[in-house]
Scaffold this motif. Structure first.
Motif, PDB file in Angstrom:
ATOM      1  N   ILE A 221       4.574  28.041 101.725  1.00  0.00           N
ATOM      2  CA  ILE A 221       5.484  28.679 100.773  1.00  0.00           C
ATOM      3  C   ILE A 221       4.774  29.921 100.247  1.00  0.00           C
ATOM      4  O   ILE A 221       3.710  29.829  99.628  1.00  0.00           O
ATOM      5  CB  ILE A 221       5.851  27.730  99.611  1.00  0.00           C
ATOM      6  N   CYS A 222       5.350  31.084 100.541  1.00  0.00           N
ATOM      7  CA  CYS A 222       4.775  32.350 100.057  1.00  0.00           C
ATOM      8  C   CYS A 222       5.303  32.602  98.658  1.00  0.00           C
ATOM      9  O   CYS A 222       6.519  32.702  98.451  1.00  0.00           O
ATOM     10  CB  CYS A 222       5.212  33.509 100.941  1.00  0.00           C
ATOM     11  N   LEU A 223       4.381  32.741  97.714  1.00  0.00           N
ATOM     12  CA  LEU A 223       4.794  32.962  96.327  1.00  0.00           C
ATOM     13  C   LEU A 223       4.824  34.465  96.047  1.00  0.00           C
ATOM     14  O   LEU A 223       3.780  35.095  95.850  1.00  0.00           O
ATOM     15  CB  LEU A 223       3.817  32.249  95.388  1.00  0.00           C
ATOM     16  N   GLY A 224       6.015  35.040  96.093  1.00  0.00           N
ATOM     17  CA  GLY A 224       6.186  36.443  95.732  1.00  0.00           C
ATOM     18  C   GLY A 224       6.160  37.415  96.885  1.00  0.00           C
ATOM     19  O   GLY A 224       5.825  37.075  98.028  1.00  0.00           O
ATOM     20  N   GLY A 225       6.523  38.641  96.551  1.00  0.00           N
ATOM     21  CA  GLY A 225       6.693  39.700  97.552  1.00  0.00           C
ATOM     22  C   GLY A 225       5.405  40.076  98.251  1.00  0.00           C
ATOM     23  O   GLY A 225       5.406  40.308  99.469  1.00  0.00           O
ATOM     24  N   THR A 226       4.307  40.144  97.536  1.00  0.00           N
ATOM     25  CA  THR A 226       3.061  40.606  98.169  1.00  0.00           C
ATOM     26  C   THR A 226       2.578  39.605  99.210  1.00  0.00           C
ATOM     27  O   THR A 226       2.218  39.983 100.332  1.00  0.00           O
ATOM     28  CB  THR A 226       1.963  40.838  97.102  1.00  0.00           C
ATOM     29  N   ALA A 227       2.569  38.317  98.849  1.00  0.00           N
ATOM     30  CA  ALA A 227       2.136  37.299  99.814  1.00  0.00           C
ATOM     31  C   ALA A 227       3.071  37.290 101.024  1.00  0.00           C
ATOM     32  O   ALA A 227       2.628  37.157 102.168  1.00  0.00           O
ATOM     33  CB  ALA A 227       2.104  35.922  99.147  1.00  0.00           C
ATOM     34  N   THR A 228       4.358  37.452 100.766  1.00  0.00           N
ATOM     35  CA  THR A 228       5.339  37.432 101.850  1.00  0.00           C
ATOM     36  C   THR A 228       5.136  38.615 102.792  1.00  0.00           C
ATOM     37  O   THR A 228       5.069  38.462 104.010  1.00  0.00           O
ATOM     38  CB  THR A 228       6.770  37.464 101.253  1.00  0.00           C
ATOM     39  N   LYS A 229       5.022  39.814 102.193  1.00  0.00           N
ATOM     40  CA  LYS A 229       4.836  41.010 103.031  1.00  0.00           C
ATOM     41  C   LYS A 229       3.552  40.911 103.836  1.00  0.00           C
ATOM     42  O   LYS A 229       3.497  41.284 104.993  1.00  0.00           O
ATOM     43  CB  LYS A 229       4.752  42.254 102.139  1.00  0.00           C
ATOM     44  N   ALA A 230       2.500  40.406 103.182  1.00  0.00           N
ATOM     45  CA  ALA A 230       1.196  40.336 103.843  1.00  0.00           C
ATOM     46  C   ALA A 230       1.234  39.362 105.013  1.00  0.00           C
ATOM     47  O   ALA A 230       0.741  39.663 106.096  1.00  0.00           O
ATOM     48  CB  ALA A 230       0.124  39.903 102.838  1.00  0.00           C
ATOM     49  N   LEU A 231       1.825  38.210 104.807  1.00  0.00           N
ATOM     50  CA  LEU A 231       1.823  37.197 105.863  1.00  0.00           C
ATOM     51  C   LEU A 231       2.780  37.567 106.994  1.00  0.00           C
ATOM     52  O   LEU A 231       2.445  37.454 108.165  1.00  0.00           O
ATOM     53  CB  LEU A 231       2.179  35.819 105.291  1.00  0.00           C
TER      54      LEU A 231
END
Ligand code: URA
Length: 216
Positions: A152-162
Motif C-alpha cells: 500500500i503506497c501512502l501518498g503521491g510521492t511513494a506512489t510516483k516513486a514506486l
C-alpha cells in the motif's frame, strides 16, 4: 522471483550437474539486488549510501513491523519525530496510521512499514527526483526481501516513486497496479498527513485498506 524459488531452481541445476548458472542470473540483477540477501545486509548498504541527506538527519529510518507481513506500507520519508526515534511513522501521521490499522483489525505486528527515503529531508521538504532515483533500487530490494502480497503506497510521492508515473494520487488512489520488479500487487492510497488536513477522505483510505485485506 522470490529468493526461495531462486534457491530451488539453483539447487535443481546443481543436482543436474550445472555449475556456472550464477553468471547468467547475476546479469539480470542490479548490484543492489545482487548483494543484499538479508534485511541486515540491506540496512548496512543503505547506511553507506553517499547522500547529503545523511549530514542533516539524526538517524537513519529503515523499516519496522512484521518481516513476514503480507501487507507492506510504503511512506514518503521520515519526519522530525521519526528522525529522532529512527522508526517510521511515529509522529502525528503515524498515530493516525495506527488508528487506520486498528479500524481494519490490523496493527504494527501484522504489517511492515518503510519509506522511499531512509533519511529525513531537511525541513521535511518533498524528496527530489534525484533522491528518489537514488533510493528506488533499495526500496525494490526491501520490498522483495519482505515479499508481501500487497504494497500500500501512502501518498503521491511513494506512489510516483514506486510506479515511476507522473499521474497524481487523485487518479491512482484505489486502483490496483503491478510493476515488473516486484511480485506484490500495489494499491495507492492517501497519505495520513493528507488525512490530517482533509479528514473527510478517511473513508476512502479505510475502504482501500479493507480492499487490500480482501485480496489476501
Ligand atoms: N511520513 C512518512 O511518509 N513517513 C514517515 O515515516 C513519517 C511521516
Amino acid at each position: 522471483m522470490s529468493e526461495k524459488k531462486l534457491c530451488q531452481i539453483l539447487e535443481w541445476f546443481s543436482d543436474a550437474g550445472v555449475s556456472d548458472i550464477t553468471a547468467d542470473i547475476s546479469l539480470s540483477c542490479s548490484e543492489t539486488q545482487k548483494e543484499a540477501f538479508t534485511l541486515r545486509d540491506l540496512k548496512e548498504m543503505i547506511a553507506k549510501v553517499d547522500t547529503p541527506l545523511r549530514n542533516c538527519a539524526l538517524n537513519m529510518v529503515f523499516g519496522t513491523g512484521n518481516e513476514n507481513a503480507e501487507i507492506l506500507l510504503l511512506g514518503e520519508a521520515p519526519g522530525a519525530e521519526e528522525d529522532r526515534q529512527g522508526v517510521p511513522f511515529v509522529g502525528q501521521s503515524g498515530q493516525l496510521l495506527d488508528k487506520i490499522l486498528a479500524a481494519v483489525g490490523l496493527d504494527r505486528t501484522k504489517v511492515y512499514i518503510t519509506n522511499i527515503l531512509p533519511w529525513r529531508p531537511p525541513g521535511n521538504r518533498t524528496p527530489t527526483n534525484q533522491e528518489i532515483e537514488l533510493f528506488r533500487p533499495y526500496v525494490l530490494r526491501h520490498i522483495s526481501l519482505i515479499n508481501p502480497q500487497v504494497v500500500i503506497c501512502l501518498g503521491g510521492t511513494a506512489t510516483k516513486a514506486l510506479l515511476q508515473t507522473t499521474q497524481g494520487i487523485m487518479q491512482l488512489r484505489g486502483v490496483w497496479t503491478k510493476i515488473d520488479k516486484i511480485s506484490a500487487k500495489i494499491l495507492p492510497t492517501f497519505h495520513p498527513a493528507y488525512l490530517l488536513r482533509s479528514p473527510s477522505q478517511k473513508r476512502e483510505v479505510w475502504l482501500d485498506f479493507l480492499n487490500a485485506i480482501d485480496l489476501l
